[in-house]
Design an enzyme around this catalytic site. Sequence first.
Site, PDB file in Angstrom:
ATOM      1  N   GLY A  70       0.833  -1.200   0.000  1.00 30.86           N
ATOM      2  CA  GLY A  70       0.000   0.000   0.000  1.00 30.86           C
ATOM      3  C   GLY A  70       0.863   1.242   0.000  1.00 30.86           C
ATOM      4  O   GLY A  70       1.938   1.276  -0.590  1.00 30.86           O
ATOM      5  N   GLU A  71       0.359   2.299   0.651  1.00 30.78           N
ATOM      6  CA  GLU A  71       1.056   3.590   0.768  1.00 30.78           C
ATOM      7  C   GLU A  71       1.169   4.337  -0.561  1.00 30.78           C
ATOM      8  O   GLU A  71       1.742   5.415  -0.609  1.00 30.78           O
ATOM      9  CB  GLU A  71       2.473   3.415   1.335  1.00 30.78           C
ATOM     10  CG  GLU A  71       2.568   2.756   2.687  1.00 30.78           C
ATOM     11  CD  GLU A  71       4.001   2.599   3.174  1.00 30.78           C
ATOM     12  OE1 GLU A  71       4.947   3.083   2.476  1.00 30.78           O
ATOM     13  OE2 GLU A  71       4.220   1.992   4.228  1.00 30.78           O
ATOM     14  N   GLY A  72       0.684   3.758  -1.661  1.00 37.16           N
ATOM     15  CA  GLY A  72       0.911   4.360  -2.967  1.00 37.16           C
ATOM     16  C   GLY A  72       2.232   3.946  -3.588  1.00 37.16           C
ATOM     17  O   GLY A  72       2.655   4.523  -4.597  1.00 37.16           O
TER      18      GLY A  72
END
Length: 351
Positions: free
Chosen positions: A310-312
Amino acid sequence: MPNFYIQPLDQKLAAAIQLKLDSKTKPVGALGSLETLAGHVALIQQTLTPQLRSPHVLVFAADHGIAAEGVSKYPQEVTYQMVLNFLSGGAAINVFCRQQGIALKIVDAGVKGSFTEFPAVINQKIAEGTRNFLHEPAMSITQCEQALAAGAKLAREVAATGCNVLGFGEMGIANTSAATLLMHHLTSLPLTECLGRGTGLDDDQLTHKAAILTAAAQQHTATSPLEILAAFGGFEIVQMAGAMLAAAEQGLILLIDGFIATAALLAATALHPAVREYCVFCHQSEETGHQRMLTYLQAWPLLNLNLRLGEGTGCALAYPLLVAAVSFLNEMASFESAGVSQSTTQTPVTA
């Protein structure tokens, strides 16, 4: 419900874009999916000479009431701790954004805890986490609408700075549970096809998670996209969906990360189908449901690196491929300009 006016992509330039791609000094189609990507970016921007300006990644963070049921391998306080890690520049998304020259903004959409002493955090807190959707809706309809509007406002503000490429990331302990139930209800796929190990659950923990989510799914009668978002969503997921809708309304390229971000897009697409046309799908996550989610959206991911962070992070890792696609479309010579003979078996084209 916030209003969005998203235009389907005008296809009038599609033939001219394809002609330009085919005229480059290469066999037709020889750059494979990079050509598809270049054509898509050009069509989003409605130009034969697309440009990437001031890329940003927005990371939305929030807590989830369902975390109290032990559906995650990590305690809820990790959400707050990871936001501090983002602020100190120590997370993976910080590293990859620095490497690629991507601006990074951290958004408190609903984290349990205060960041008043950290002015770099964008405060869009709706509440300190959602309610436990095993027992009641995660949020009210009003809160859901507020979260959509907050995400949209931020995306419009970023677009006003000149940004035309926007990536979406998230942080929220237990948000794979929220995304799983959003996927299940928005796609009508069986829950077993949506469920995954999240942050690395073992078999017993996965069995427990499945039982909790099965019970939660039976607690709610939500049918509309807004009701489904309110029943199961997280404030970070809903704000992402609002930001995606506003970014598409502004004609930006949307970089879609993994399982959670794609769940937000599922919700955004259910609200306004045309948003799908502005998306670049950055990677296929290792999370079980993500491949099925991409298939449902008829999406092809740029990368498959078994990511599940995740987190971009997938957005930042895929961004160089956008740069390459735009660069070759704009800078690579045509057969005519280079004085190179074309294949005798293809129709001659001009730049």
